[in-house]
Write a protein that holds these residues in place. Sequence first.
Motif, PDB file in Angstrom:
ATOM      1  N   VAL A  35       0.773  -1.251  -0.015  1.00  0.00           N
ATOM      2  CA  VAL A  35      -0.190   0.067   0.097  1.00  0.00           C
ATOM      3  C   VAL A  35       0.856   1.365  -0.130  1.00  0.00           C
ATOM      4  N   TYR A  36       0.462   2.217  -0.766  1.00  0.00           N
ATOM      5  CA  TYR A  36       1.288   3.391  -0.755  1.00  0.00           C
ATOM      6  C   TYR A  36       0.095   4.692  -0.384  1.00  0.00           C
ATOM      7  N   SER A  37       0.811   5.608   0.373  1.00  0.00           N
ATOM      8  CA  SER A  37       0.141   7.002   0.415  1.00  0.00           C
ATOM      9  C   SER A  37       0.664   8.011  -0.217  1.00  0.00           C
ATOM     10  N   PHE A  38      -0.215   9.015  -0.673  1.00  0.00           N
ATOM     11  CA  PHE A  38       0.314  10.009  -1.473  1.00  0.00           C
ATOM     12  C   PHE A  38      -0.404  11.334  -1.006  1.00  0.00           C
ATOM     13  N   PHE A  39      -0.145  12.479  -1.022  1.00  0.00           N
ATOM     14  CA  PHE A  39      -0.617  13.870  -1.084  1.00  0.00           C
ATOM     15  C   PHE A  39      -0.995  14.212  -2.671  1.00  0.00           C
TER      16      PHE A  39
ATOM     17  N   LEU B 296       3.577   0.636   2.863  1.00  0.00           N
ATOM     18  CA  LEU B 296       3.354  -0.311   3.765  1.00  0.00           C
ATOM     19  C   LEU B 296       3.384  -1.715   3.248  1.00  0.00           C
ATOM     20  N   SER B 297       4.189  -2.705   3.851  1.00  0.00           N
ATOM     21  CA  SER B 297       4.298  -3.753   3.214  1.00  0.00           C
ATOM     22  C   SER B 297       3.291  -4.750   3.442  1.00  0.00           C
ATOM     23  N   LEU B 298       2.470  -5.221   2.358  1.00  0.00           N
ATOM     24  CA  LEU B 298       1.386  -5.986   2.498  1.00  0.00           C
ATOM     25  C   LEU B 298       1.505  -6.740   1.149  1.00  0.00           C
ATOM     26  N   LYS B 299       0.755  -8.250   1.398  1.00  0.00           N
ATOM     27  CA  LYS B 299       0.906  -9.103   0.346  1.00  0.00           C
ATOM     28  C   LYS B 299      -0.423  -8.901  -0.480  1.00  0.00           C
ATOM     29  N   ASN B 300      -0.365  -8.459  -1.850  1.00  0.00           N
ATOM     30  CA  ASN B 300      -1.559  -8.260  -2.609  1.00  0.00           C
ATOM     31  C   ASN B 300      -2.660  -7.568  -1.963  1.00  0.00           C
ATOM     32  N   PRO B 301      -2.410  -6.195  -1.626  1.00  0.00           N
ATOM     33  CA  PRO B 301      -3.613  -5.298  -1.057  1.00  0.00           C
ATOM     34  C   PRO B 301      -4.357  -4.876  -2.297  1.00  0.00           C
ATOM     35  N   SER B 302      -5.035  -5.597  -3.153  1.00  0.00           N
ATOM     36  CA  SER B 302      -5.862  -5.457  -4.608  1.00  0.00           C
ATOM     37  C   SER B 302      -6.867  -4.372  -4.066  1.00  0.00           C
ATOM     38  N   PHE B 303      -7.523  -4.506  -2.928  1.00  0.00           N
ATOM     39  CA  PHE B 303      -8.747  -3.300  -2.706  1.00  0.00           C
ATOM     40  C   PHE B 303      -8.542  -3.063  -1.256  1.00  0.00           C
ATOM     41  N   LEU B 304      -8.982  -1.670  -0.989  1.00  0.00           N
ATOM     42  CA  LEU B 304      -8.926  -1.006   0.381  1.00  0.00           C
ATOM     43  C   LEU B 304     -10.121  -0.158   0.411  1.00  0.00           C
ATOM     44  N   THR B 305     -10.551   0.386   1.591  1.00  0.00           N
ATOM     45  CA  THR B 305     -11.428   1.302   1.676  1.00  0.00           C
ATOM     46  C   THR B 305     -10.927   2.393   3.202  1.00  0.00           C
ATOM     47  N   VAL B 306     -11.422   3.319   3.089  1.00  0.00           N
ATOM     48  CA  VAL B 306     -11.111   4.301   4.298  1.00  0.00           C
ATOM     49  C   VAL B 306     -12.414   4.540   5.251  1.00  0.00           C
TER      50      VAL B 306
ATOM     51  N   MET C 201       1.353   5.307   7.677  1.00  0.00           N
ATOM     52  CA  MET C 201       0.667   4.007   7.888  1.00  0.00           C
ATOM     53  C   MET C 201       1.248   3.099   9.014  1.00  0.00           C
ATOM     54  N   GLN C 202       0.461   2.452   9.537  1.00  0.00           N
ATOM     55  CA  GLN C 202       1.074   1.341  10.610  1.00  0.00           C
ATOM     56  C   GLN C 202      -0.179   0.141  10.482  1.00  0.00           C
TER      57      GLN C 202
END
Length: 364
Positions: free
Chosen positions: A38-42, A56-66, A98-99
């Motif tokens: 996962v990557y965060s940008f401004f 943030l290192s994660l395996k295949n985080p293909s979808f996410l929601t806030v 991120m954490q």
Amino acid sequence: MRLTTLFTLWLGFCCCMQAQERVTMLVGTYTDGSSKGVYSFFFDQENGKAVLQDSLSLKNPSFLTVAGNGRRVYAVSETNDDQASLNTIGLNPRTGAMQLLSTTAVRGGDPCYVATNGKTVLTANYSGGSMSVFQLNNEGTKPSFITQFLGATGGPDLTRQATPHVHCACFAPDGKYALATDFSADRILSYRLNGKNVAANGVAAMVAKDSGPRHLVFSGNGRFAYLMSELSGKVTVFAYQDGRLEKLQEIVSDSVGARGGADIHLSPDGRFLYSSNRLKAEGIAIFAVDQQSGQLTPIGYQPTAAHPRQFNITPNGRYLLCCCRDSDKIQVFQRDKKTGLLTDTHNDIPVSKAVCVQFVAPII
């Protein structure tokens, strides 16, 4: 003294307005390339440019929601093994830091979609052919698995509909129901919400055989729902009421029969709808939305780079960002708010195997 005070107030107002144009943007990826996760940008909603903040290192985080006022992120790990999981991420929306807070098994293969209403989290598990349901604790940090609902087969495509697949699970705007796309049975399933409990509520709607229903979105007023079907490449317009969908219109998004329909979104003002198509003539179909009937009229088509998967529109409606997975980038298109048409800014954001982009509320 009065001039100094007025100047200070004016300066503060200008700074506030500038801050509102800057949003935190999160990107999910497949990690079989060079991506970490996962990557965060401004992202600057004024000039359409992005600045990397964290990864943030994660395996295949293909979808996410806030969720949680932008401080909680729920991301799936799309794998077809015991690593298939729901990850809870803590986010500082001001810094983009991120954490990883927790990881919970989804008990279904290849989770590819996640949604939350703040109390409950749903994951759609593509290879598992199921929807998993989780309860959240008060802090929203530790989802607890509750139950799982299974999809079915029945579609005519003996390759892609031979086993159950569930591609999307989302909450209806009325707060009373959730819906899930049952890809291989060509139907949409309904679930009744009671606090943190979820119960099966039958079939919300059937769609034409060989459709492969994929992603579903609701209009801002909750009266209409729009379905993108992967196999037929068509958008279906429904009237929504009490967990049920009534078909109003079906219109072509994929005009070349590529069988690669992907994502679907409405503009923030609800006047335009966009749907992405992959595999052939890759791009985004653009429709005008009749505000009274909810029905669609095609008005344009925007070509994209390779494999336009998920896309999203900035909170201010000025830009549409499209994850082009096989071109390893996010394309940034400027939206004409009057016509709905798109223009490539060429401010591409390089991200390996980018597949999902989400925005957090403006930073003030």
